[in-house]
Design a protein around this motif. Structure first.
Motif, short mmCIF file in Angstrom:
data_model
loop_
_atom_site.label_atom_id
_atom_site.label_comp_id
_atom_site.label_asym_id
_atom_site.label_seq_id
_atom_site.Cartn_x
_atom_site.Cartn_y
_atom_site.Cartn_z
N TRP A 136 0.85 -1.20 0.00
CA TRP A 136 0.00 0.00 0.00
C TRP A 136 0.88 1.24 0.00
CZ3 TRP A 136 -0.83 3.05 4.69
CH2 TRP A 136 -0.29 2.49 5.85
N ARG A 138 1.65 5.48 0.71
CA ARG A 138 1.50 6.49 1.74
C ARG A 138 0.29 7.40 1.49
NH1 ARG A 138 6.74 8.87 4.85
NH2 ARG A 138 5.56 10.17 6.30
N VAL A 156 -5.93 0.13 1.23
CA VAL A 156 -4.99 -0.85 1.79
C VAL A 156 -5.59 -2.24 1.64
CG1 VAL A 156 -3.56 -1.45 3.79
CG2 VAL A 156 -4.30 0.91 3.49
N ALA A 171 -2.25 -6.78 4.28
CA ALA A 171 -1.10 -6.08 3.75
C ALA A 171 0.01 -5.98 4.80
CB ALA A 171 -1.53 -4.68 3.32
N LEU A 172 1.17 -5.49 4.35
CA LEU A 172 2.25 -5.21 5.30
C LEU A 172 1.81 -4.07 6.21
CD1 LEU A 172 5.18 -6.27 5.78
CD2 LEU A 172 5.99 -4.20 4.66
N PRO A 175 3.52 1.41 5.05
CA PRO A 175 3.33 1.82 3.66
C PRO A 175 4.66 1.73 2.89
CG PRO A 175 3.32 3.74 5.10
CD PRO A 175 3.42 2.54 5.99
#
Lengths: 202, 416
Positions: A136, A138, A156, A171-172, A175
């Motif tokens: 994702w 920023r 995200v 997601a991680l 960002p």
């Protein structure tokens, strides 16, 4: 660019271990890194080569990299990637955090026995770490104090990576870091464009 | 002068530990993604006499749009901080549920060496299926299995660091006698779970226990319980330091301090279904429950999917019972503390807050304190400028002078 760097690649462990017997204290490691950087090194290896040296080298590469990158100015470091080591989600966080600490100053190198199976696992791992790195952007962070919205969850999405060896929902929890995803070195020492090597669209 | 030293630890996460920290007028939410912000806060804490900084962690992206969902990897961030400090301790959290003890042993010991003896690990069992799904598993393991894994994990860390016998183990690869070089004595061990299993793990392995006590009375019960369990395992109870977490709201007058707290609480509540959030933590559907009535009684099964984990649900239930809170008031309290820190809040002038810390120590509820400053760095600056000097003057705190180790800061025995 990487070819120039390869000829200016130096072992931080070897340099620090040469300064005395026993475990080199952090101050010695730091001074060794600064000396190598001043001497023109562009790329530092962070692992000790043989068993005798390893018994005097308590430094793990990604934690060591964080401290070395913070103390030095422009030298890059090589982060070894062990296909049988840390879980991909953890590994992606180590690499992304280093990407925030020092943008564009790390390279990745797959280590271990590179037989066909290991090689395939290593390729998938790199593809996954790169996908998590950019899972994702920023721009999803709006930080609107008035409305009380810090980020937009619809920006995200889950990664839902399902490969032959790994499965990660994502997601991680970071960002995309500033700078590019690290270049990947292969064991022969030559450099490959990561996107081409792993088939990931950038 | 009593001449004791009550260690101070600082929670370094984000831009403060109130869930609305980032919305406060004084806060700069963009700092949460700046490495220099964390280095700066750690340096302010170090200069102000703090003994350690602490990074909480979970390997998962947050889902709540009103809260900061991201976290740097603690051990890399702490290594960057280590390079810029020389006496403050560096406490990093890792999940025992999805890590390998041999890799964690190397990473934490590496941080300990490159900080010249200032590292600690805080072992947590991650809760929730979503975390499991980041590691190729559909569902998390049940509570007791997760805690059995914490215990085995810590035994293996101690084997690699100190050569201790790891005993029988089944979750991880068999111990093959491997060691890492530990000229600095290996990292300190911190434990934060408050359930019975968490306390047992603490009594067996921990040098420091972070407590989530909401009142002085239950803080004292918790500390006594941990110490008794340590004694039962043949340990000196003074070798386990219990540090309750507290949220300080400090201002020139008590009225201003209360206003600070009220502002932050009301900011954070706007437009949020706090009761649904409480239901998530307790693993209950509260949509049909009277918000002005009491909490429905507990069911026996503890394997429901609690967003905050079993011990958090226990803490929440204990607060509801002790303070006879309605569902709505409990939900607001939880929401405003954030699920990590519903506990003790000290609100008032610097003298009043120092008095409260002193009373927790004198009552046997604390060996030191873990501070969760509502807005960082501004709230930290007030605490180090106004409260720490009072504690020093009264003989309850001595700031380290020059390079130090975490064991020295905590008054633990050097080396092992």
């Amino acid at each position: 660019m990487t070819e120039i760097r390869q000829s200016r690649r130096a072992s931080l462990a070897a340099e620090a271990l040469r300064q005395g017997s026993g475990v080199p204290p952090w101050a010695v490691v730091r001074d060794s890194a600064l000396r190598l950087e001043r001497g023109g090194a562009e790329l530092l290896d962070l692992v000790a080569d043989d068993a005798a040296d390893r018994s005097r080298w308590p430094y793990e590469p990604t934690t060591l990299a964080a401290a070395v990158l913070r103390e030095t100015d422009h030298v890059s470091v090589v982060i070894p990637i062990d296909p049988g080591g840390a879980a991909p989600y953890h590994l992606a966080r180590y690499v992304a955090t280093l990407g925030y600490i020092a943008p564009d100053r790390i390279l990745l190198e797959v280590t271990g026995r590179l037989d066909l199976a290991e090689r395939a696992r290593g390729d998938e791992l790199l593809r996954l770490v790169e996908a998590l790195w950019g899972s994702w952007d920023r721009e999803a962070i709006v930080a609107d104090k008035e409305a009380g919205i810090y980020f937009d969850p619809s920006a995200v999405p889950d990664l839902d990576f399902v490969g032959e060896f790994f499965r990660v929902r994502g997601a991680l929890n970071l960002p995309r870091p500033p700078g590019s995803f690290p270049e990947v070195l292969v064991a022969t020492g030559e450099s490959l464009e990561t996107g081409v090597e792993t088939g990931v669209a950038s | 002068m009593t001449g004791v030293h009550l260690p101070l630890s600082l929670n370094l996460s984000g831009v403060g530990r109130h869930a609305a920290s980032w919305r406060a007028p004084a806060s700069r939410p963009e700092d949460a993604l700046e490495i220099d912000h964390y280095v700066n806060v750690a340096q302010v804490a170090e200069r102000g006499g703090f003994d350690a900084v602490f990074l909480a962690d979970g390997p998962i992206q947050g889902a709540e749009p009103g809260s900061i969902p991201h976290r740097f990897e603690p051990f890399e961030l702490l290594a960057a901080i280590a390079a810029a400090t020389d006496r403050i301790g560096l406490i990093g959290t890792f999940s025992t549920s999805y890590n390998d003890p041999y890799l964690v042993a190397e990473r934490a010991n590496s941080l300990n060496e490159l900080s010249a003896g200032r590292a600690a690990v805080n072992a947590v069992a991650s809760a929730g299926d979503r975390v499991a799904q980041n590691f190729g598993q559909e569902r998390q393991q049940d509570h007791s299995t997760r805690y059995a894994r914490v215990d085995e994990f810590l035994r293996l860390l101690r084997a690699v660091w100190h050569g201790d016998d790891p005993g029988p183990h089944s979750f991880f690869a068999p111990y093959d006698g491997r060691r890492v070089p530990t000229p600095r004595g290996g990292p300190v061990i911190v434990q934060a779970g408050s359930s019975a299993e968490g306390q047992e793990v603490a009594a067996a392995h921990a040098d420091v226990v972070y407590a989530a006590s909401s009142t002085l009375a239950n803080g004292r019960v918790f500390r006594e319980s941990v110490r008794a369990r340590a004694v039962a395992r043949g340990r000196d109870p003074d070798s386990v330091k219990v540090l309750p977490g507290l949220v300080p709201f400090v201002a020139a007058s008590e009225r201003e301090a209360r206003e600070l707290q009220r502002e932050l609480d009301s900011l954070h509540e706007e437009g949020v279904d706090v009761i649904a959030q409480l239901g998530g933590v307790l693993g209950l559907d509260l949509s049909g429950v009277d918000p002005e009535g009491p909490l429905p009684p507990e069911e026996s099964d503890d394997d429901r999917d609690h967003a905050g984990g079993v011990s958090m649900a226990g803490v929440v239930r204990a607060i509801a019972a002790e303070e006879r809170l309605s569902v709505r008031d409990l939900a607001r309290r939880l929401h405003n503390g954030g699920s990590g820190n519903i506990q003790w809040k000290a609100v008032g002038t610097p003298e009043q807050v120092a008095d409260e810390l002193e009373s927790w120590y004198r009552a046997g509820a604390a060996d030191g304190f873990n501070l969760m400053v509502p807005v960082q760095p501004s709230g930290l600056e007030v605490f180090v400028d106004e409260v720490v000097p009072i504690l020093e003057r009264r003989g309850y705190h001595r700031s380290a002078d020059g390079p130090s180790t975490l064991r020295r800061n905590l008054r633990l025995e050097e080396g092992r």
